[in-house]
Design an enzyme around this catalytic site. Structure first.
Site, short mmCIF file in Angstrom:
data_model
loop_
_atom_site.label_atom_id
_atom_site.label_comp_id
_atom_site.label_asym_id
_atom_site.label_seq_id
_atom_site.Cartn_x
_atom_site.Cartn_y
_atom_site.Cartn_z
N HIS A 1 -70.74 32.11 6.59
CA HIS A 1 -71.15 30.73 6.81
C HIS A 1 -70.10 29.94 7.60
O HIS A 1 -70.06 28.70 7.51
CB HIS A 1 -71.42 30.03 5.48
CG HIS A 1 -72.71 30.43 4.84
ND1 HIS A 1 -72.86 31.64 4.21
CD2 HIS A 1 -73.90 29.81 4.75
CE1 HIS A 1 -74.09 31.74 3.74
NE2 HIS A 1 -74.74 30.64 4.05
N GLU B 1 -86.13 30.84 9.59
CA GLU B 1 -85.63 30.32 10.86
C GLU B 1 -86.40 30.84 12.07
O GLU B 1 -86.61 30.12 13.05
CB GLU B 1 -84.14 30.64 11.01
CG GLU B 1 -83.24 29.73 10.19
CD GLU B 1 -83.28 30.03 8.70
OE1 GLU B 1 -82.88 29.16 7.91
OE2 GLU B 1 -83.73 31.14 8.33
#
Length: 326
Positions: free
Chosen positions: A131, A62
């Site tokens: 998450h 990322e």
């Protein structure tokens, strides 16, 4: 203007496609956005139409995705970088916060960063604590970065198109729970919604409910139930956490004199804290009751389904908060 019912993921795909056709500088990059059609199927079919030069599958890193996107934007392109979920954007904080949000300011306007970072956000239906973040208020803390959070397919299309066209970096978050939900979407390729403008999703006179993203679902359901008892809630969808349209909130509060803030985010140092503080500071003379806040509980989101739902906002919690301020 012709409209058709579409799920939010399809409205987002329309916005991406229309902007890529309009401006050849727009391209999409991220993990699995091409061959796999996107983890959430937002980019489905775009690789076949635009090819690998403009739909770029990236390595699973990322920080590199965000860093490359910042560099591309500085050189005049308009990248739309996808983070598989907002949780992984934490790995790219340096590129997003220290570079994208600050370069225009630190270089005295010599560079622009017309970048959009898209990320799925919110509780993930037993996706567990790491998450299931809703951290938009963290990103909205930093000047130089816009933060958009659509709650309907119509808003998703108009807001994403505005974000891609803007010269400022934008974090654009899409609630996982809203991806499959349908709603009317204009077919007009020039349909663009203004950045930094809230929307009144329901008119009312007794209580102002201020919310964004998934909070709209709980708020609208609560307003429907309360209306059966003669309580008319005005539901204000902020749409953007930065720029933050407090004028719309204040105008609504002047009518109702009471406010409930609903968010999926955690309670401390939050969106709700900011709304409550600004109302207390600017609207004290109109206030008939303290601002009440409904948010997720101050815990990492549990895995067990019943406890997960217990920790999240709900229609029932919004109804209870409205009754309390009344």
């Amino acid at each position: 203007m012709a409209e058709r019912n579409r799920p939010m993921r399809e409205a987002l795909r329309m916005a991406l496609r229309e902007e890529m056709l309009r401006d050849e500088k727009v391209f999409v990059m991220g993990e699995e956005v091409g061959i796999w059609n996107g983890t959430h199927r937002v980019t489905q079919g775009l690789l076949e139409e635009f090819g690998p030069k403009r739909i770029k599958d990236t390595p699973i890193t990322e920080m590199a995705i965000a860093g490359a996107a910042v560099g591309a934007a500085m050189m005049g392109l308009r990248p739309v970088a996808e983070m598989m979920t907002i949780n992984f954007a934490f790995l790219a904080l340096d590129a997003i916060i220290n570079h994208a949000a600050k370069i225009h300011y630190m270089f005295d306007g010599q560079f622009k960063v017309p970048l959009v970072i898209r990320a799925a956000t919110g509780w993930g239906d037993q996706a567990t604590a790491t998450h299931s973040h809703t951290p938009e208020p963290i990103f909205a803390h930093f000047p130089g970065l816009y933060v958009g959070c659509p709650s309907t397919p119509r808003d998703a299309k108009g807001m994403l198109k505005a974000a891609i066209r803007d010269d400022n970096p934008v974090l654009f978050t899409e609630f996982i729970s809203l991806y499959p939900k349908p709603g009317p979407v204009p077919d007009d390729e020039d349909f663009v919604l203004p950045i930094g403008k809230a929307d009144i999703k329901r008119e009312g006179k007794h209580v102002t409910i201020v919310t964004f993203g998934s909070g709209i679902t709980w708020s609208m359901h609560a307003a429907d139930e309360l209306a059966k008892d003669g309580v008319e809630c005005e539901v204000v969808d902020m749409r953007w956490l930065r720029p933050l349209d407090m004028e719309t909130v204040f105008n609504s509060f002047k009518k109702t004199n009471r406010c409930v803030v609903v968010e999926e985010s955690l309670p401390h140092f939050s969106f709700g804290s900011e709304i409550a503080a600004q109302i207390q500071d600017k609207m004290f003379d109109y206030m008939d009751a303290p601002v009440k806040r409904v948010s997720a509980m101050d815990v990492p989101l549990p895995y067990a389904r019943d406890i997960e739902l217990m920790a999240l906002p709900s229609t029932e919690k919004v109804i209870a908060a409205v009754k309390e301020v009344l």
